[in-house]
Design a protein around this motif. Structure first.
Motif, mmCIF file in Angstrom:
data_model
loop_
_atom_site.group_PDB
_atom_site.id
_atom_site.type_symbol
_atom_site.label_atom_id
_atom_site.label_comp_id
_atom_site.label_asym_id
_atom_site.label_seq_id
_atom_site.Cartn_x
_atom_site.Cartn_y
_atom_site.Cartn_z
ATOM 1 N N GLU A 1 2.755 -4.412 -7.925
ATOM 2 C CA GLU A 1 1.357 -4.051 -7.787
ATOM 3 C C GLU A 1 0.944 -3.006 -8.821
ATOM 4 O OE1 GLU A 1 0.332 -4.627 -3.197
ATOM 5 O OE2 GLU A 1 1.959 -3.203 -3.516
ATOM 6 N N SER A 2 -0.234 -2.465 -8.615
ATOM 7 C CA SER A 2 -0.780 -1.417 -9.466
ATOM 8 C C SER A 2 -1.587 -0.479 -8.584
ATOM 9 C CB SER A 2 -1.684 -2.027 -10.549
ATOM 10 O OG SER A 2 -2.919 -2.451 -9.982
ATOM 11 N N SER A 3 -2.281 0.450 -9.200
ATOM 12 C CA SER A 3 -3.137 1.364 -8.439
ATOM 13 C C SER A 3 -4.188 0.616 -7.628
ATOM 14 C CB SER A 3 -3.824 2.347 -9.391
ATOM 15 O OG SER A 3 -4.584 1.649 -10.379
ATOM 16 N N TYR A 4 -4.500 -0.627 -8.004
ATOM 17 C CA TYR A 4 -5.488 -1.415 -7.260
ATOM 18 C C TYR A 4 -5.032 -1.668 -5.822
ATOM 19 C CZ TYR A 4 -9.222 -4.803 -6.471
ATOM 20 O OH TYR A 4 -10.335 -5.444 -5.988
ATOM 21 N N SER A 5 -3.745 -1.536 -5.558
ATOM 22 C CA SER A 5 -3.235 -1.807 -4.211
ATOM 23 C C SER A 5 -3.852 -0.892 -3.162
ATOM 24 C CB SER A 5 -1.706 -1.686 -4.171
ATOM 25 O OG SER A 5 -1.293 -0.342 -4.280
ATOM 26 N N TRP A 6 -4.423 0.245 -3.592
ATOM 27 C CA TRP A 6 -5.035 1.197 -2.655
ATOM 28 C C TRP A 6 -6.531 0.973 -2.493
ATOM 29 C CZ3 TRP A 6 -1.243 3.207 -0.132
ATOM 30 C CH2 TRP A 6 -0.020 3.470 -0.776
ATOM 31 N N GLN A 7 -7.079 -0.032 -3.183
ATOM 32 C CA GLN A 7 -8.522 -0.230 -3.150
ATOM 33 C C GLN A 7 -9.044 -0.489 -1.736
ATOM 34 O OE1 GLN A 7 -11.483 0.483 -4.232
ATOM 35 N NE2 GLN A 7 -11.399 -0.667 -6.156
ATOM 36 N N HIS A 8 -8.390 -1.371 -0.988
ATOM 37 C CA HIS A 8 -8.899 -1.717 0.338
ATOM 38 C C HIS A 8 -8.645 -0.597 1.344
ATOM 39 C CE1 HIS A 8 -10.153 -5.744 -0.778
ATOM 40 N NE2 HIS A 8 -9.068 -5.799 -1.529
ATOM 41 N N VAL A 9 -7.540 0.136 1.181
ATOM 42 C CA VAL A 9 -7.303 1.314 2.016
ATOM 43 C C VAL A 9 -8.382 2.360 1.772
ATOM 44 C CG1 VAL A 9 -5.765 3.294 2.335
ATOM 45 C CG2 VAL A 9 -4.818 0.995 2.297
ATOM 46 N N SER A 10 -8.747 2.545 0.508
ATOM 47 C CA SER A 10 -9.678 3.625 0.160
ATOM 48 C C SER A 10 -11.033 3.458 0.844
ATOM 49 C CB SER A 10 -9.860 3.708 -1.357
ATOM 50 O OG SER A 10 -10.619 2.626 -1.856
ATOM 51 N N ARG A 11 -11.416 2.212 1.179
ATOM 52 C CA ARG A 11 -12.686 1.968 1.862
ATOM 53 C C ARG A 11 -12.761 2.697 3.207
ATOM 54 N NH1 ARG A 11 -15.080 -2.791 -0.325
ATOM 55 N NH2 ARG A 11 -13.639 -3.931 -1.688
ATOM 56 N N HIS A 12 -11.609 2.961 3.786
ATOM 57 C CA HIS A 12 -11.553 3.505 5.150
ATOM 58 C C HIS A 12 -11.033 4.946 5.184
ATOM 59 C CE1 HIS A 12 -12.233 -0.640 6.385
ATOM 60 N NE2 HIS A 12 -11.207 -1.005 5.659
ATOM 61 N N LEU A 13 -10.794 5.543 4.030
ATOM 62 C CA LEU A 13 -10.280 6.906 4.006
ATOM 63 C C LEU A 13 -11.392 7.915 4.240
ATOM 64 C CD1 LEU A 13 -7.729 6.857 1.045
ATOM 65 C CD2 LEU A 13 -7.236 6.799 3.503
ATOM 66 N N ASP A 14 -11.017 9.051 4.780
ATOM 67 C CA ASP A 14 -11.948 10.143 5.018
ATOM 68 C C ASP A 14 -12.570 10.582 3.684
ATOM 69 O OD1 ASP A 14 -12.772 13.058 5.399
ATOM 70 O OD2 ASP A 14 -12.152 12.554 7.442
ATOM 71 N N ALA A 15 -13.873 10.834 3.716
ATOM 72 C CA ALA A 15 -14.585 11.242 2.502
ATOM 73 C C ALA A 15 -14.126 12.595 1.978
ATOM 74 C CB ALA A 15 -16.087 11.282 2.776
ATOM 75 N N GLY A 16 -13.336 13.318 2.762
ATOM 76 C CA GLY A 16 -12.836 14.614 2.328
ATOM 77 C C GLY A 16 -11.622 14.545 1.419
ATOM 78 N N PHE A 17 -11.165 13.331 1.078
ATOM 79 C CA PHE A 17 -10.051 13.175 0.146
ATOM 80 C C PHE A 17 -10.559 12.896 -1.264
ATOM 81 C CE2 PHE A 17 -7.745 11.662 4.065
ATOM 82 C CZ PHE A 17 -6.839 12.716 4.120
ATOM 83 N N LEU B 1 2.027 -3.649 3.775
ATOM 84 C CA LEU B 1 1.250 -3.284 4.953
ATOM 85 C C LEU B 1 -0.119 -2.717 4.614
ATOM 86 C CD1 LEU B 1 2.731 0.031 6.416
ATOM 87 C CD2 LEU B 1 3.360 -0.886 4.194
ATOM 88 N N HIS B 2 -0.219 -1.981 3.514
ATOM 89 C CA HIS B 2 -1.497 -1.370 3.152
ATOM 90 C C HIS B 2 -2.507 -2.398 2.650
ATOM 91 C CE1 HIS B 2 0.917 -1.730 -0.353
ATOM 92 N NE2 HIS B 2 0.095 -1.114 -1.167
ATOM 93 N N GLU B 3 -2.027 -3.580 2.233
ATOM 94 C CA GLU B 3 -2.931 -4.654 1.821
ATOM 95 C C GLU B 3 -3.180 -5.634 2.972
ATOM 96 O OE1 GLU B 3 -4.044 -5.043 -1.759
ATOM 97 O OE2 GLU B 3 -2.125 -5.155 -2.825
ATOM 98 N N GLU B 4 -2.205 -5.755 3.867
ATOM 99 C CA GLU B 4 -2.368 -6.629 5.033
ATOM 100 C C GLU B 4 -3.235 -5.988 6.117
ATOM 101 O OE1 GLU B 4 1.240 -8.475 6.565
ATOM 102 O OE2 GLU B 4 2.282 -7.855 4.743
ATOM 103 N N LYS B 5 -3.033 -4.697 6.332
ATOM 104 C CA LYS B 5 -3.736 -3.976 7.406
ATOM 105 C C LYS B 5 -4.343 -2.673 6.858
ATOM 106 C CE LYS B 5 -2.501 -6.583 11.055
ATOM 107 N NZ LYS B 5 -1.563 -6.093 12.067
ATOM 108 N N PRO B 6 -5.256 -2.777 5.897
ATOM 109 C CA PRO B 6 -5.750 -1.557 5.239
ATOM 110 C C PRO B 6 -6.461 -0.590 6.181
ATOM 111 C CG PRO B 6 -7.073 -3.466 4.609
ATOM 112 C CD PRO B 6 -5.864 -3.987 5.323
ATOM 113 N N GLU B 7 -7.217 -1.112 7.137
ATOM 114 C CA GLU B 7 -7.954 -0.221 8.040
ATOM 115 C C GLU B 7 -6.994 0.557 8.933
ATOM 116 O OE1 GLU B 7 -11.892 -0.298 10.941
ATOM 117 O OE2 GLU B 7 -11.094 -2.162 10.100
ATOM 118 N N GLU B 8 -5.960 -0.117 9.422
ATOM 119 C CA GLU B 8 -4.990 0.549 10.288
ATOM 120 C C GLU B 8 -4.172 1.577 9.516
ATOM 121 O OE1 GLU B 8 -1.287 -0.645 13.295
ATOM 122 O OE2 GLU B 8 -2.723 -2.186 12.640
ATOM 123 N N VAL B 9 -3.758 1.210 8.306
ATOM 124 C CA VAL B 9 -2.992 2.157 7.488
ATOM 125 C C VAL B 9 -3.860 3.353 7.122
ATOM 126 C CG1 VAL B 9 -1.874 2.463 5.239
ATOM 127 C CG2 VAL B 9 -1.352 0.444 6.629
#
Length: 292
Positions: free
Chosen positions: A36-52, A269-277
């Motif tokens: 993968e690449s840094s793009y692997s965090w794209q779908h997780v980032s949609r659900h991260l706290d805005a304070g990060f 797991l972070h690409e399969e279940k991004p909201e949960e992760v």
């Protein structure tokens, strides 16, 4: 919150790329694995706290970072120094850190090199490098079962094979691994990794992650007395067929404080279940307060 398009950054160690969510917030460094690449965090980032403030590097030889010839550059301690050089260039002093797969190894190497700068550590579906007892239990189980599931590692360790056979076959190569156990890896992610893998010299550079493994493992075997001092979390996709449950054996003794969270997912797991992760990340890592 979405990651920006890749940005280029030159440091004394080379030319690297990274994605981020812009300035402000508590720095959260997120390191991808293979293939993968840094793009692997794209779908997780949609659900991260805005304070990060997310900073997601492309590791050497992957994503849009430079393709460097020579195995020596792909020892995991060297890859950690690449990331540290990027954070130095960005003026990031203290940060929280999470890594998946080889990125989880690189995260551990960063935390080993500069523990005073890593305030919290997250590891996802990879070995804990100072857990010699648990890792040996994995080796013994793999040997007793024949280890066929690890064929791709041996294939990439063989001199010349990856660079001879993967070019032109990137779609078939990547789809084989990115099927997902609970949900498939998103199509936009797969398209990004196919694009990345088609960059000349990528198969050889990616294979170097595996070609350097035996020497890395010899060094990690000397770390049995090390204890990670920062609060830590292990997020485990429990449908993984490669990073099997035995990897979790004895990890409590490797950390001053460790939390283990299981997700019903496979290796990615972070690409399969991004909201949960993302919810797990939000609950453990510490965002900066956001003005309402």
């Amino acid at each position: 919150m979405l990651l920006n398009a890749p940005r280029e950054l030159s440091t004394p160690r080379g030319r690297f790329a990274y994605r981020d969510t812009g300035s402000g917030g508590a720095p959260l460094v997120m390191i991808h694995g293979w293939p993968e690449s840094s793009y692997s965090w794209q779908h997780v980032s949609r659900h991260l706290d805005a304070g990060f403030q997310v900073i997601a590097p492309d590791l050497r030889g992957l994503g849009d970072s430079e393709r460097t010839v020579g195995e020596a550059h792909y020892h995991k301690a060297e890859l950690a120094q690449d990331v540290i050089s990027m954070l130095d260039a960005l003026g990031i002093e203290q940060f929280q850190l999470v890594g998946h797969d080889w990125g989880g190894i690189v995260a551990q190497e960063i935390a080993l090199a500069i523990p005073e700068r890593v305030t919290r550590l997250g590891i996802m579906n990879i070995a804990v490098i100072n857990n010699l007892k648990g890792n040996m239990e994995v080796v013994n189980k793999v040997r007793s079962s024949g280890g066929a599931i690890y064929w791709y590692q041996h294939f990439q360790q063989a001199p010349g094979l990856a660079e001879a056979m993967i070019p032109g076959n990137e779609v078939a190569w990547l789809r084989y691994f990115l099927k997902g156990a609970e949900h498939p890896v998103p199509e936009d992610s797969i398209a990004e990794y196919v694009r990345m893998y088609a960059i000349p010299d990528t198969p050889a550079c990616a294979a170097n992650y595996y070609r350097t493994f035996n020497n890395d493992a010899k060094r990690w075997a000397t770390l049995t007395d090390h204890v990670w001092p920062m609060p830590s979390i292990y997020i485990y996709g429990n449908r993984d067929k490669v990073i099997i449950p035995e990897y979790l054996n004895h990890i409590e003794g490797c950390f001053k404080a460790i939390r283990v969270v299981q997700v019903k997912a496979g290796h990615f797991l972070h690409e399969e279940k991004p909201e949960e992760v993302a919810a797990t990340i939000n609950g453990f890592f510490q965002p900066a307060p956001v003005a309402s």
